[in-house]
Structures are given as structure tokens and as C-alpha cells.
Motif scaffolding. Sequence first.
Motif, PDB file in Angstrom:
ATOM      1  N   LEU A  79      -1.433  34.984 -47.997  1.00  0.00           N
ATOM      2  CA  LEU A  79      -1.209  33.555 -48.171  1.00  0.00           C
ATOM      3  C   LEU A  79      -0.862  32.962 -46.791  1.00  0.00           C
ATOM      4  CD1 LEU A  79      -0.785  30.988 -49.867  1.00  0.00           C
ATOM      5  CD2 LEU A  79       1.583  31.717 -50.228  1.00  0.00           C
ATOM      6  N   ALA A  80      -1.648  31.985 -46.349  1.00  0.00           N
ATOM      7  CA  ALA A  80      -1.442  31.387 -45.028  1.00  0.00           C
ATOM      8  C   ALA A  80      -1.330  29.872 -45.159  1.00  0.00           C
ATOM      9  CB  ALA A  80      -2.586  31.747 -44.076  1.00  0.00           C
ATOM     10  N   GLY A  81      -0.553  29.291 -44.244  1.00  0.00           N
ATOM     11  CA  GLY A  81      -0.369  27.844 -44.248  1.00  0.00           C
ATOM     12  C   GLY A  81      -0.363  27.295 -42.838  1.00  0.00           C
ATOM     13  N   ARG A  82      -1.071  26.191 -42.653  1.00  0.00           N
ATOM     14  CA  ARG A  82      -1.082  25.508 -41.352  1.00  0.00           C
ATOM     15  C   ARG A  82      -0.026  24.405 -41.382  1.00  0.00           C
ATOM     16  NH1 ARG A  82      -5.916  27.381 -39.041  1.00  0.00           N
ATOM     17  NH2 ARG A  82      -7.604  27.725 -40.542  1.00  0.00           N
ATOM     18  N   LEU A  83       0.900  24.459 -40.427  1.00  0.00           N
ATOM     19  CA  LEU A  83       1.989  23.487 -40.385  1.00  0.00           C
ATOM     20  C   LEU A  83       1.500  22.135 -39.872  1.00  0.00           C
ATOM     21  CD1 LEU A  83       4.856  25.673 -38.909  1.00  0.00           C
ATOM     22  CD2 LEU A  83       4.537  24.993 -41.279  1.00  0.00           C
ATOM     23  N   ASP A  84       2.130  21.084 -40.364  1.00  0.00           N
ATOM     24  CA  ASP A  84       1.830  19.727 -39.912  1.00  0.00           C
ATOM     25  C   ASP A  84       2.600  19.475 -38.615  1.00  0.00           C
ATOM     26  OD1 ASP A  84       1.275  17.122 -39.513  1.00  0.00           O
ATOM     27  OD2 ASP A  84       2.047  16.391 -41.441  1.00  0.00           O
ATOM     28  N   LEU A  85       1.902  19.548 -37.451  1.00  0.00           N
ATOM     29  CA  LEU A  85       2.574  19.418 -36.157  1.00  0.00           C
ATOM     30  C   LEU A  85       3.076  18.000 -35.893  1.00  0.00           C
ATOM     31  CD1 LEU A  85       0.491  21.673 -33.755  1.00  0.00           C
ATOM     32  CD2 LEU A  85       2.512  22.213 -35.104  1.00  0.00           C
ATOM     33  N   SER A  86       2.593  17.028 -36.673  1.00  0.00           N
ATOM     34  CA  SER A  86       3.137  15.674 -36.500  1.00  0.00           C
ATOM     35  C   SER A  86       4.613  15.635 -36.880  1.00  0.00           C
ATOM     36  CB  SER A  86       2.349  14.678 -37.357  1.00  0.00           C
ATOM     37  OG  SER A  86       2.494  14.978 -38.739  1.00  0.00           O
ATOM     38  N   GLU A  87       5.008  16.493 -37.831  1.00  0.00           N
ATOM     39  CA  GLU A  87       6.428  16.575 -38.182  1.00  0.00           C
ATOM     40  C   GLU A  87       7.232  17.155 -37.017  1.00  0.00           C
ATOM     41  OE1 GLU A  87       9.377  18.568 -41.573  1.00  0.00           O
ATOM     42  OE2 GLU A  87       7.190  18.731 -41.752  1.00  0.00           O
ATOM     43  N   LEU A  88       6.641  18.111 -36.275  1.00  0.00           N
ATOM     44  CA  LEU A  88       7.299  18.670 -35.095  1.00  0.00           C
ATOM     45  C   LEU A  88       7.484  17.589 -34.022  1.00  0.00           C
ATOM     46  CD1 LEU A  88       8.439  21.056 -33.554  1.00  0.00           C
ATOM     47  CD2 LEU A  88       6.115  21.655 -32.859  1.00  0.00           C
ATOM     48  N   SER A  89       6.473  16.721 -33.867  1.00  0.00           N
ATOM     49  CA  SER A  89       6.623  15.603 -32.912  1.00  0.00           C
ATOM     50  C   SER A  89       7.750  14.691 -33.340  1.00  0.00           C
ATOM     51  CB  SER A  89       5.305  14.822 -32.820  1.00  0.00           C
ATOM     52  OG  SER A  89       4.287  15.605 -32.236  1.00  0.00           O
ATOM     53  N   GLY A  90       7.890  14.496 -34.652  1.00  0.00           N
ATOM     54  CA  GLY A  90       8.983  13.666 -35.152  1.00  0.00           C
ATOM     55  C   GLY A  90      10.339  14.257 -34.831  1.00  0.00           C
ATOM     56  N   ILE A  91      10.453  15.590 -34.909  1.00  0.00           N
ATOM     57  CA  ILE A  91      11.723  16.246 -34.569  1.00  0.00           C
ATOM     58  C   ILE A  91      12.046  16.025 -33.097  1.00  0.00           C
ATOM     59  CG2 ILE A  91      12.839  18.501 -34.317  1.00  0.00           C
ATOM     60  CD1 ILE A  91      11.332  19.391 -36.817  1.00  0.00           C
ATOM     61  N   PRO A 106       4.525  12.800 -26.518  1.00  0.00           N
ATOM     62  CA  PRO A 106       5.656  12.229 -25.775  1.00  0.00           C
ATOM     63  C   PRO A 106       5.987  10.836 -26.306  1.00  0.00           C
ATOM     64  CG  PRO A 106       3.647  12.057 -24.478  1.00  0.00           C
ATOM     65  CD  PRO A 106       3.295  12.842 -25.708  1.00  0.00           C
ATOM     66  N   ARG A 107       7.141  10.353 -25.955  1.00  0.00           N
ATOM     67  CA  ARG A 107       7.608   9.076 -26.487  1.00  0.00           C
ATOM     68  C   ARG A 107       6.726   7.910 -26.058  1.00  0.00           C
ATOM     69  NH1 ARG A 107      13.867   6.914 -26.196  1.00  0.00           N
ATOM     70  NH2 ARG A 107      13.585   5.050 -27.461  1.00  0.00           N
ATOM     71  N   PHE A 108       6.222   7.983 -24.835  1.00  0.00           N
ATOM     72  CA  PHE A 108       5.472   6.860 -24.297  1.00  0.00           C
ATOM     73  C   PHE A 108       3.966   7.141 -24.243  1.00  0.00           C
ATOM     74  CE2 PHE A 108       9.733   6.862 -22.414  1.00  0.00           C
ATOM     75  CZ  PHE A 108      10.183   5.630 -22.875  1.00  0.00           C
ATOM     76  N   GLY A 109       3.483   7.941 -25.172  1.00  0.00           N
ATOM     77  CA  GLY A 109       2.055   8.218 -25.226  1.00  0.00           C
ATOM     78  C   GLY A 109       1.646   8.684 -26.608  1.00  0.00           C
ATOM     79  N   ARG A 110       0.422   8.459 -27.008  1.00  0.00           N
ATOM     80  CA  ARG A 110      -0.102   8.886 -28.292  1.00  0.00           C
ATOM     81  C   ARG A 110      -1.466   9.539 -28.081  1.00  0.00           C
ATOM     82  NH1 ARG A 110       4.142   8.979 -29.501  1.00  0.00           N
ATOM     83  NH2 ARG A 110       5.316   7.922 -31.156  1.00  0.00           N
ATOM     84  N   GLY A 111      -1.759  10.536 -28.938  1.00  0.00           N
ATOM     85  CA  GLY A 111      -3.007  11.259 -28.814  1.00  0.00           C
ATOM     86  C   GLY A 111      -3.022  12.250 -27.665  1.00  0.00           C
ATOM     87  N   TYR A 112      -1.810  12.675 -27.218  1.00  0.00           N
ATOM     88  CA  TYR A 112      -1.708  13.599 -26.089  1.00  0.00           C
ATOM     89  C   TYR A 112      -1.745  15.067 -26.522  1.00  0.00           C
ATOM     90  CZ  TYR A 112      -0.403   9.920 -22.742  1.00  0.00           C
ATOM     91  OH  TYR A 112      -0.403   8.834 -21.920  1.00  0.00           O
ATOM     92  N   ALA A 113      -1.344  15.376 -27.756  1.00  0.00           N
ATOM     93  CA  ALA A 113      -1.157  16.761 -28.184  1.00  0.00           C
ATOM     94  C   ALA A 113      -2.446  17.568 -28.027  1.00  0.00           C
ATOM     95  CB  ALA A 113      -0.682  16.801 -29.635  1.00  0.00           C
ATOM     96  N   LEU A 114      -2.393  18.607 -27.182  1.00  0.00           N
ATOM     97  CA  LEU A 114      -3.508  19.496 -26.873  1.00  0.00           C
ATOM     98  C   LEU A 114      -4.763  18.729 -26.460  1.00  0.00           C
ATOM     99  CD1 LEU A 114      -3.199  22.365 -29.500  1.00  0.00           C
ATOM    100  CD2 LEU A 114      -2.323  22.246 -27.176  1.00  0.00           C
ATOM    101  N   ALA A 115      -4.551  17.488 -25.954  1.00  0.00           N
ATOM    102  CA  ALA A 115      -5.668  16.686 -25.479  1.00  0.00           C
ATOM    103  C   ALA A 115      -5.509  16.314 -24.013  1.00  0.00           C
ATOM    104  CB  ALA A 115      -5.804  15.409 -26.313  1.00  0.00           C
TER     105      ALA A 115
END
Length: 620
Positions: A183-195, A221-230
Motif C-alpha cells: 500500500l503506497a501513498g503520495r503525500l500532498d506537498l502543498s500541505e508541506l509548503s503550508g507548514i 517560498p513566501r514571495f514566489g509561486r510555482g517554484y517547487a522543483l521548477a
Amino acid sequence: MKLNAKLSMLFFLLTVIPVCVVGYLSFQNGRMTIRENVVDHLQSINLHKKAEFERWVRDNARVLELLAGMPFFRQKFPHLLAARSESGPDRVAAHATILDHLKPTVDGGLFWELFIIRADDGRVMLSTDENQEGKFLDDQPYFIEGRHGTFIQNVYYAMSIQKPAMTISTPLVNAENETIAVLAGRLDLSELSGIMEKHSELGQSMDTYLVNKFNFYVTEPRFGRGYALAKSIHTQGVTAALARKKGVGYYRDYRGVPVIGAYQWMPEWELCLITEVDQKDAYAPVLSFRKTVLSIALAISLVAAGFGWISAYTVTTPLRRLVEATEEVGSGRLDAAMDTGGRGEVADLARSFTKMIERLATTLVSRDALLAEVEERKNAEALREQALEELKRSNEELQQFAYVASHDLQEPLRMVSSYTQLLANRYEDKLDDKAKKFIRYAVDGALRMQQLIQDLLSFSRVTTHGDGITTVDSRSAVDNAMTNLQAAIAETGAEISCDPLPVVSADAAQLVQLFQNLIKNAIKFRDEVVPHIRIWAEKDGHAWQFNVADNGIGIEEQYKERIFVIFQRLHTRSEYPGTGIGLAICKRIVERHGGRIWFSSIPGNGTVFHFTLKAAPENG
């Protein structure tokens, strides 16, 4: 330059220079204090964010384990798995039943995809994202390791879903504890950004984010969007963290803005944790304080200049009238009497001058009387000249004092330090022993002056930089003080006994300093004997009386007040080193806490210092 202008300038300099010096020192001290506080805060945020990140991962892993351990998956799932292998209505029903047990967890927002991989061939037999069903994942670490136990795969870019992912897997076993699937699950990394985006009170520019070992953002980051692994980042803080370092730096962030940043490498997750705050935001309080000090300095200087002008006017006006009257008398007019009014030497001189003229006018008919009056006039003139000379000398002394205060008195420490170091560095091989000894004397004098300044700052900070009054265990304070003095205790073989001590209301750091100064004095001021020190406390109404006894040289009763005065010493430096400020600091600390301090002593048989502190409030 006239006297009015000179006195105004003098008063201006005597006020603006001290205010500017004090303001500058306060600004630098405040800047250093804020910098230390910001650094401590950033590092504590990193520790907190790391703990939150790890807790988030562990909690999600625990959810997956609980899901895999449900009776449904241990008892019914093996049969549904067998039914799903067949064709027909049973296969469809089994597929739907399994999905019904997975979707609530996905809908809860913990995972954005859950899928089951067959243990024998690594094929995705079922997924909440139907596009993933049928794919073979037998080469993926989360499948290989997930058959043997719970496995957490660090952040990676999943080509199959074209997104950054972090996958957790755990085995699904039957009633005989045989692994039948993963059983495998992919975590929602947007929640990690929220933390990471949850910020403290340090400032509106606080920014915390994660970066992987390839310099790519993992969270937004706080002052950027669409940066994650991009997008990649190459700041000084990220470079240091990737070099497996942990610390704080002053550099420009990904926006090009100067920041203070705390960075660290998390090897178990292969991630950099970065927390930054704009320097402008961090130093805002001290910059505001600088403006306030400059405004106050300007206001005080203008008031002082005005006061100097008024003072000069009150002196020069009577003198000018007196000069005019003297010129009239010199031209033969004996009715040119004057009275400046008021009190002081100039007014007395004017009244004497008037009396002289009156007497001179009444003695014109008598030669002898006239000669006598002339003599009085000469005496009065001499008195006038003497007053003018005294005034001139006083003015010159004030000018000299202003020069010394503004220049000469500020130079010695810098000059001594600079030139003695220059002599020592350039001419060390050319100087004889006597010259080197003189240089050592100069350096020692500069160091003593620096120590006096530092001690004076410590003395002033007792009331200006103290922490809040809290409930403090006084025994812990004694232990901390002994830890700070462990070198001196070990060197002298001092024996320190401490009875049970109470909890009091105090500033924890200053209570440690208070005990440290008293124990240090007990160790220092002794004959050739092993120091024996005892500490105990007695209840005194709503307060506690603490006692620190030693077997040292003792103190004469006549010095009971002098020893608590700043920079007062009872011995020469060659006998006992120090600046004479320790007990003054003790007294200031005790008085800040609303207590009092005194001593009882028999010279040659030791001393007992007593001080009182308020008892801690009782609970309830």
C-alpha cells in the motif's frame, strides 16, 4: 568672535557631543542585541520547522500503517484480491469495495493518491488515480522496500505524474502475516509548503522553505509561486547548507534583498532548511531608536545654545553699560552714574563705580578730599580690571575644557592601543627589554581602561537590560554560578556546601551573576588556605534571607558602606586583581529586586554576606 557667540558655541558642544556619544553607543549596543535575538530566533524556528516536518511525515506514515492494519485489509482484502483477479461482475465489485476504503483517506487531504501494488510483479492493481493502474513499479524504491516494512521515499520528481512527490509505502499482509501487496501513498506537498509558511512575530518578511540537493525548491517560498522543483536557487545560505554546514549568514536572498538567514542540512531527508528575514525588517526598532536619539540631541543642543546666548547676554550687557559710563566719566561728566541691577560681581562693580562718581562729585571743593576720592576711584578701577581679568580667565578655561572634553579626553585609549601595537609590530626586534616593558605598561593601562568601561556598562545594564522577574529555583542559580567558576574552584580546591534553597521571584540571569560574584570574591580574598564556602537561606516574613559565608581575610566594619560603591577597592591590584565593581553590581541587582544586602565579618576569620529576595508566590 564675541563672548555671546563663544558661550553659545560652548554650551552647544558640551551638550551635543555627550548626547551623540551616548546615542551612538546605545545604537550599536541595541543593534548587537537585536542581531543576537534575531539569530537565536531564526535558529529556533529552524529547529521548530524541522520538528514539524518530521512530525508531519511520521503522522502520515502512521496513518498509512493504521490503514494497512485495518481488519478489512487483513481479513477481507485477500479474498477481494483473489476475486479481482477473475473477470466479470465480481472483479468490478471487488475493485469498487477496495476503493471505498481508500477514498476517505484521500478525501481527508492527507494523501492526494493511494495505490496498491501487487507483491509478486510490482504492477499497480488499483489506484485512486485510475490513470496509474496497470503500470509496473517493480524498480521503485518504495515498492522494493515497502514489501518488508514502512518506507519513506524522500522528495523526488515523479515522471509518471509530472509532479514533485514524496511517497510512503507499507506492506499489506494476510492473516498468516504473508505480504500480498504494498500500500503506497503520495503525500500532498502543498500541505508541506503550508507548514513552512506559518510565520512567527519576527517580521512580515519571514520566509522558510526547503531546497533539495540539486538546488531546486521543494516547497514554495513566501514571495514566489510555482517554484517547487521548477526553479533553482544559489544563495549563500543554500550553498553553505549543501556543504553540510549549519549556521547563520548575512547575504542577499533569491529576490536580491539583504537578509539574515539561518540554514542547515538535514542529511536523513537530503534537504536544506532555510529561514530568512529582511535585514531592514529585523533592524527596524534600532533604526527608529536612532532617529529618536538624533531628534532629542538636536532639541537639547538648540535649548543649550539658547541658554548659552541668554547667559552671555546677562554678562555682556552690564559690562557694555559699564564701559560706556566709564568713557563718559573720562570725558568729564561726573553725573554718568549707573546701576546694572541684579546680583553678582559685575553688578557689585557697577554699584561701586556709581558710588565712586558720587563721592568724586562732592569733593571737588577739597583737594585732599578729591585726592582721596581719586584714590578710591583708582581702587574701584583696579577692582573693575580684576573682575574683567577673572572673567577673561574663566572664559579661557571654559574654552579649554570644551576642547579637552570634545577631543583630548576621547583620544587616549585609541592612541595608546594604536601606537603601542604599532611599536610592538614594527620595532619588536629593535627594542630593548626596558622599552618592551614600557609597551607592556601602556597596553596594560589600555586594557584596564577598557575593562573599566566594560564593567561600567555591565553595572548600567543591571537595570536597563535585565530580563523579567519570574519564579526561579535559587539552587539552580547557584549550580550555574559554580559551573561558570569551575576553573577557579578547581585551581584553589575550594569546598562549597549548599543547604536546600528556596524558589524565589527573580531575574534568573542576574541571580546567577549575584551568586557568582559573591562566590568569586570568597575564593579570591583569602590567605593561603583552602576556601570553605557555605550557602544557606532563612525565611524572613514574605522574603528569604540568603547567606554566603567564607573563611577568607574578612572586612573591617568601617568599610561597610564603601565596599558597595562602584570602583572602590580595599586592596591594591598587585594583592588582589579586579576593578572593584563586583559588589556594586551585587547591590544593584539586589536593590532592583526590592531587597537589601549587607555583611558581617571578623577580620581574619571570614565574612558572611546577607541579602534578601522576595519569596515566590504560592500556587492557588
